[in-house]
Write an enzyme that holds these catalytic residues in place. Structure first.
Site, PDB file in Angstrom:
ATOM      1  N   ASP A  41       2.844  -3.774   6.361  1.00 26.16           N
ATOM      2  CA  ASP A  41       2.381  -4.859   5.549  1.00 26.16           C
ATOM      3  C   ASP A  41       1.071  -4.757   5.047  1.00 26.16           C
ATOM      4  O   ASP A  41       0.038  -4.650   5.768  1.00 26.16           O
ATOM      5  CB  ASP A  41       2.325  -6.101   6.662  1.00 26.16           C
ATOM      6  CG  ASP A  41       1.858  -7.195   6.059  1.00 26.16           C
ATOM      7  OD1 ASP A  41       1.838  -7.401   4.809  1.00 26.16           O
ATOM      8  OD2 ASP A  41       1.452  -8.219   6.700  1.00 26.16           O
ATOM      9  N   ASP A 228       1.418  -7.098  -1.851  1.00 30.41           N
ATOM     10  CA  ASP A 228       1.651  -7.476  -0.601  1.00 30.41           C
ATOM     11  C   ASP A 228       3.288  -6.846  -0.207  1.00 30.41           C
ATOM     12  O   ASP A 228       4.114  -7.493  -0.577  1.00 30.41           O
ATOM     13  CB  ASP A 228       1.446  -9.018  -0.454  1.00 30.41           C
ATOM     14  CG  ASP A 228       1.814  -9.409   1.005  1.00 30.41           C
ATOM     15  OD1 ASP A 228       2.067  -8.416   1.844  1.00 30.41           O
ATOM     16  OD2 ASP A 228       1.517 -10.380   1.290  1.00 30.41           O
TER      17      ASP A 228
END
Lengths: 447, 44
Positions: A41, A228
């Site tokens: 992430d 992201d």
């Protein structure tokens, strides 16, 4: 206005929706390595996995748990930690151990052993934990991220990592994260690089967003964007998402506030725009916002949606200010296209009906996908376009097929916003390089 | 895994979006909705 506690300043993380995260990889923690499936992430910076000391959270029953007693390289830390995500929170304590990523072993890595995972998010999640690839500035407990240790311990050639997400539904391969550089087999042409503007996230400056080649106006003056990998969809300002929804026929939520603003103040806004009043001052001039020199802020006034039952709920008046500012942008765009007054008001009412629910999904008609427009993002002066088959996600097959828009609404006020989150939907189309050495992010066509 | 070019490659698995996940996502939205709505309008 209350002072923020540790970790609370990371309010962008709080808007993440790990529920929709689609890509996972495997790591090992300890000696011998205990395997965990994690999301890589780029929108957070901590590593956490469930702890064998997690007894009372249902989520822990369904996932692999770290057993420190079975690791010869474990070191106790014990400092407590908690991370609040929009879709749940985890809490536990820090531990230190070796982390195996591919065939690299990152030594003495601090990570969180989660002892509480109360949210439904983690119960149904297909992943055990999260490996954050963001900067230490947003790391809870100021823990050194795995990526930093990889670089500091000289485990990789270049301080760069890159993502390739395989969008081919028929291909078994999900994608690849490459540490130390980029795999030329997974991109075409050269990357367009933009500097990181806010260290913490992989955040950069983005320009106009175009729908079917036409400007949406809102990001003309620049918007922030974060690459992201831990978010599935593309999230952006409601002002633009409503315009996209209108163009792709996505069903949204009817907004009474929006229609009320158009009905009661639409004419006034239009006249002021035609009289070339500075757009940023219009909503404050008509009393829906307070002008602070840069943007409108809520005046905290009473709502006039229902004159018989006047309400002074701050939320509602904030909504009116917000809607007014959206209406100004929409109207400006329509005026620049020389539309008639009647058409402008019809269009605004249509947009009101297409207002999306925040961070929620919108359905579209699968049979219309082929006729939907391309949507382009201006990054580093170059247009990065998404075709409908790239931004529409299909669930199920044949008669059971449902189509979901890859766009969702997220409104972050200045100075952090307006903000776009470019999740997997965007990163699937564009191979993404995270260049830590030069503090920049690069995009090229994915191969 | 590491190769001759010095790159460390980690294969990723892809989970398709399915109806179960969508239902779960709606539950989460319900759980977190008011907070997100508040943030939407810039309230802390």
């Amino acid at each position: 206005g209350a002072p923020l506690k540790e970790g609370e300043e990371t309010d962008i993380i709080a808007l993440k929706n790990y529920m929709n995260a689609q890509y996972f990889g495997e790591i090992g923690i300890g000696t011998p390595p205990q395997k965990f499936t994690v999301i890589f992430d780029t929108g957070s910076s901590n590593l956490w996995v469930p702890s064998s000391k997690c007894y009372f959270s249902i989520a822990c029953l369904f996932h692999t748990k770290y057993k420190s007693g079975r690791s010869s390289s474990y070191h106790k830390n014990g400092k407590s930690a908690s991370i609040h995500y929009g879709t749940g929170a985890i809490s536990g304590f820090f531990s230190t151990d070796h982390v195996k990523v591919g065939d690299l072993v990152v030594k003495t890595q601090d990570f969180i052993e989660a002892t509480k995972e109360p949210s439904v998010t983690f119960v149904v999640a297909k992943f055990d934990g999260i490996l954050g690839l963001g900067f230490q500035e947003i790391s809870v407990g100021n823990a050194v991220p795995v990526w930093y240790n990889m670089v500091d311990q000289g485990l990789i050639k270049e301080p760069v990592f890159s993502f390739w997400f395989n969008r081919n539904a028929n291909d078994g391969e999900g994608g690849e994260i490459v540490f130390g550089g980029a795999d030329p087999n997974h991109y075409k042409g050269n990357h367009t690089y933009v500097p990181v503007t806010q260290k913490g996230y992989w955040q950069f400056e983005m320009g106009d967003v175009l729908v079917g080649g036409q400007s949406t106006g809102f990001c003309n003056g620049g918007c922030a964007a974060i690459a992201d990998s831990g978010t599935s969809l593309l999230a952006g300002p409601t002002t633009i998402i409503a315009e996209i929804n209108q163009k792709i026929g996505a069903s949204g939520v009817v907004s009474q506030e929006c229609k009320a603003v158009v009905a009661e103040y639409g004419q006034q806004i239009l006249q002021m725009l035609l009289a070339e009043v500075q757009p940023g001052k219009i909503c404050s001039s008509i009393g829906l916002c307070t002008f602070d020199g840069k943007q409108g802020v809520s005046a905290g006034i009473e709502s006039v949606v229902n004159k018989d039952t006047r309400r002074s709920a701050a939320g509602l008046s904030d909504a009116m200010c917000n809607v007014c500012e959206m209406a100004v942008v929409w109207m400006q765009n329509q005026i620049s296209q020389n539309q008639t007054q009647e058409l402008i008001f019809n269009y605004l009412n249509q947009l009101c009906e297409k207002l999306p629910s925040p961070m929620g999904e919108s359905s579209v008609d699968c049979s219309s996908v082929a006729s939907m427009p391309d949507i382009s993002f201006t990054i580093g002066g170059k247009k990065f376009s998404l075709k409908p088959e790239q931004y529409i996600l299909q669930v199920g097959e044949g008669y059971a097929a449902q189509c979901i828009s890859g766009f969702t609404a997220l409104d972050v006020p200045p100075p952090r916003g307006p903000l776009w989150i470019l999740g997997d939907v965007f990163m699937g189309a564009y191979h993404t390089v995270f260049d830590y050495g030069n503090m920049r992010v690069g995009f090229a066509d994915a191969a | 895994l590491a190769s001759a070019d010095g790159l460390v490659r980690i294969g990723l698995k892809k989970r398709p979006i399915d109806e179960n996940n969508r239902i779960a996502a709606r539950l989460v939205e319900k759980e977190e909705g008011p907070l997100l709505a508040a943030r939407r309008y810039g309230l802390r």
